[in-house]
Design a protein around this motif. Structure first.
Motif, PDB file in Angstrom:
ATOM      1  N   UNK A 192      34.206 -34.103   7.182  1.00 54.03           N
ATOM      2  CA  UNK A 192      34.393 -32.671   7.400  1.00 54.03           C
ATOM      3  C   UNK A 192      35.607 -32.477   8.285  1.00 54.03           C
ATOM      4  N   UNK A 193      36.322 -31.378   8.054  1.00 55.35           N
ATOM      5  CA  UNK A 193      37.472 -31.050   8.890  1.00 55.35           C
ATOM      6  C   UNK A 193      37.296 -29.603   9.385  1.00 55.35           C
ATOM      7  N   UNK A 194      37.523 -29.403  10.673  1.00 55.49           N
ATOM      8  CA  UNK A 194      37.371 -28.051  11.207  1.00 55.49           C
ATOM      9  C   UNK A 194      37.639 -28.009  12.699  1.00 55.49           C
ATOM     10  N   UNK A 195      37.591 -26.834  13.296  1.00 55.90           N
ATOM     11  CA  UNK A 195      37.373 -25.573  12.603  1.00 55.90           C
ATOM     12  C   UNK A 195      38.647 -25.104  11.897  1.00 55.90           C
ATOM     13  N   UNK A 196      38.486 -24.685  10.649  1.00 61.87           N
ATOM     14  CA  UNK A 196      39.658 -24.217   9.908  1.00 61.87           C
ATOM     15  C   UNK A 196      40.141 -22.899  10.501  1.00 61.87           C
ATOM     16  N   UNK A 197      39.195 -22.002  10.774  1.00 62.52           N
ATOM     17  CA  UNK A 197      39.516 -20.714  11.403  1.00 62.52           C
ATOM     18  C   UNK A 197      38.633 -20.562  12.647  1.00 62.52           C
ATOM     19  N   UNK A 198      38.891 -19.503  13.416  1.00 64.78           N
ATOM     20  CA  UNK A 198      38.097 -19.282  14.630  1.00 64.78           C
ATOM     21  C   UNK A 198      36.621 -19.124  14.262  1.00 64.78           C
ATOM     22  N   UNK A 199      35.768 -19.692  15.081  1.00 66.51           N
ATOM     23  CA  UNK A 199      34.326 -19.615  14.815  1.00 66.51           C
ATOM     24  C   UNK A 199      33.577 -19.204  16.065  1.00 66.51           C
ATOM     25  N   UNK A 200      32.485 -18.448  15.873  1.00 69.92           N
ATOM     26  CA  UNK A 200      31.657 -18.123  17.032  1.00 69.92           C
ATOM     27  C   UNK A 200      30.295 -18.803  16.901  1.00 69.92           C
ATOM     28  N   UNK A 201      30.154 -19.691  15.933  1.00 69.77           N
ATOM     29  CA  UNK A 201      28.855 -20.348  15.719  1.00 69.77           C
ATOM     30  C   UNK A 201      28.728 -21.656  16.476  1.00 69.77           C
ATOM     31  N   UNK A 202      29.823 -22.117  17.080  1.00 71.98           N
ATOM     32  CA  UNK A 202      29.782 -23.411  17.753  1.00 71.98           C
ATOM     33  C   UNK A 202      30.208 -23.247  19.199  1.00 71.98           C
ATOM     34  N   UNK A 203      29.461 -23.870  20.086  1.00 71.51           N
ATOM     35  CA  UNK A 203      29.870 -23.857  21.491  1.00 71.51           C
ATOM     36  C   UNK A 203      31.051 -24.791  21.670  1.00 71.51           C
ATOM     37  N   UNK A 223      34.649 -20.730  10.468  1.00 72.53           N
ATOM     38  CA  UNK A 223      35.221 -19.415  10.194  1.00 72.53           C
ATOM     39  C   UNK A 223      35.469 -19.141   8.719  1.00 72.53           C
ATOM     40  N   UNK A 224      34.795 -19.885   7.859  1.00 65.41           N
ATOM     41  CA  UNK A 224      35.038 -19.694   6.420  1.00 65.41           C
ATOM     42  C   UNK A 224      34.144 -18.565   5.890  1.00 65.41           C
ATOM     43  N   UNK A 225      34.773 -17.674   5.152  1.00 65.85           N
ATOM     44  CA  UNK A 225      34.082 -16.492   4.626  1.00 65.85           C
ATOM     45  C   UNK A 225      34.356 -16.382   3.129  1.00 65.85           C
ATOM     46  N   UNK A 226      33.673 -15.387   2.512  1.00 67.57           N
ATOM     47  CA  UNK A 226      33.917 -15.140   1.092  1.00 67.57           C
ATOM     48  C   UNK A 226      35.385 -14.764   0.863  1.00 67.57           C
ATOM     49  N   UNK A 273      40.931 -22.058   1.221  1.00 71.25           N
ATOM     50  CA  UNK A 273      40.543 -23.341   1.811  1.00 71.25           C
ATOM     51  C   UNK A 273      40.429 -24.409   0.712  1.00 71.25           C
ATOM     52  N   UNK A 274      39.883 -24.014  -0.411  1.00 76.13           N
ATOM     53  CA  UNK A 274      39.785 -24.950  -1.548  1.00 76.13           C
ATOM     54  C   UNK A 274      41.191 -25.250  -2.077  1.00 76.13           C
ATOM     55  N   UNK A 275      42.013 -24.209  -2.155  1.00 71.95           N
ATOM     56  CA  UNK A 275      43.399 -24.419  -2.616  1.00 71.95           C
ATOM     57  C   UNK A 275      44.143 -25.400  -1.709  1.00 71.95           C
ATOM     58  N   UNK A 276      43.800 -25.379  -0.419  1.00 71.48           N
ATOM     59  CA  UNK A 276      44.469 -26.268   0.537  1.00 71.48           C
ATOM     60  C   UNK A 276      43.998 -27.720   0.390  1.00 71.48           C
ATOM     61  N   UNK A 295      31.599 -25.451   4.201  1.00 70.77           N
ATOM     62  CA  UNK A 295      30.325 -25.347   4.913  1.00 70.77           C
ATOM     63  C   UNK A 295      30.377 -24.064   5.728  1.00 70.77           C
ATOM     64  N   UNK A 296      29.305 -23.298   5.670  1.00 70.36           N
ATOM     65  CA  UNK A 296      29.343 -21.944   6.222  1.00 70.36           C
ATOM     66  C   UNK A 296      28.061 -21.630   6.984  1.00 70.36           C
ATOM     67  N   UNK A 297      28.206 -20.967   8.134  1.00 70.46           N
ATOM     68  CA  UNK A 297      27.021 -20.438   8.826  1.00 70.46           C
ATOM     69  C   UNK A 297      27.059 -18.902   8.796  1.00 70.46           C
TER      70      UNK A 297
END
Ligand code: 3NM
Length: 217
Positions: free
Chosen positions: A140-151, A178-181, A187-190, A196-198
């Motif tokens: 897994x690679x991340x965070x791709x974008x800003x996230x508020x789900x992880x401390x 930070x992955x959304x619809x 992200x797939x194109x990259x 993986x999404x919360x």
């Protein structure tokens, strides 16, 4: 549990149980309940897992042939335990996902054997190169974008980080953070094989998952 059922109905194929605060007994109880609730008990033979089986799982690609030694009768959903190899085995989950501060991939492998799936979180090229050399089935690679789900998340890697990760590994690559619809397609194109999404699944899991699949297929 209702959310898990909705996700399964929408077509989710890999689900992680993640609990950073519960004690081990509570986690095991919840994990077993999750397993019961999505109806996969006793279906996983834990045969040798081939890389293609993992890739197929994380990409939903229907045309990836399964190699000899792949899971022969696969459950609809793979349940992945976050961090804890012991609880993975105790709850008869299908795999473990570890971060940089958990047991090393090889220590986990020694516990779960070759028949369960192992994922490793990475946050920069050095970690990715190191994880590439282990027996991890996917990275897994991340965070791709800003996230508020992880401390205390690591620095955002952006789409460029996903591209760089793709160039460093041929293992299935899962992007997270930070992955959304709205941004999943980029992200797939990259170069990621899956996302993986919360947060963007929480409010209305079934509907969100269906929309994710519409975007990604
Ligand atoms: N791990 P959301 S980011 C659990 O960078 C996790 O490894 C990350 O949640 C990493 O989809 C993250 O709400 C949180 O941003 C993902």
């Amino acid at each position: 549990m209702a959310a898990a059922e909705e996700l399964v109905a929408a077509g989710a194929t890999v689900m992680q149980y993640r609990n950073k605060t519960g004690n081990a007994r509570v986690m095991l109880e919840q994990a077993r309940e999750l397993r019961r609730c999505i109806g996969v008990q006793d279906q996983n033979p834990h045969a040798e897992i081939a890389n293609d089986a993992i890739l197929e799982r994380v990409t939903h690609a229907e045309n990836v042939p399964l190699k000899a030694g792949s899971l022969l009768s696969e459950p609809a959903v793979w349940l992945i335990m976050n961090d804890r190899a012991d609880l993975c085995v105790a709850a008869d989950f299908d795999g473990v996902h570890v971060g940089q501060e958990d047991l090393s991939p090889e220590a986990v492998r020694a516990i779960i054997g070759s028949g369960r799936c192992l994922g490793v979180s990475t946050h920069n090229p050095d970690q990715l190169r190191e994880a590439e050399l282990t027996s991890a089935d996917y990275l897994a690679i991340g965070p791709v974008f800003a996230t508020s789900s992880k401390e205390r998340p690591d620095p955002v890697v952006g789409l460029e980080g996903v591209r760089r990760a793709r160039a460093l590994t041929r293992k299935p690559l899962v992007a997270i953070g930070g992955i959304t619809r709205s941004n999943a397609a980029s992200v797939i194109e990259a170069g990621a094989d899956s996302v993986a999404v919360i947060s963007d699944l929480l409010r209305d899991p079934g509907k969100s998952a269906e929309e994710f699949f519409r975007v990604l297929r």
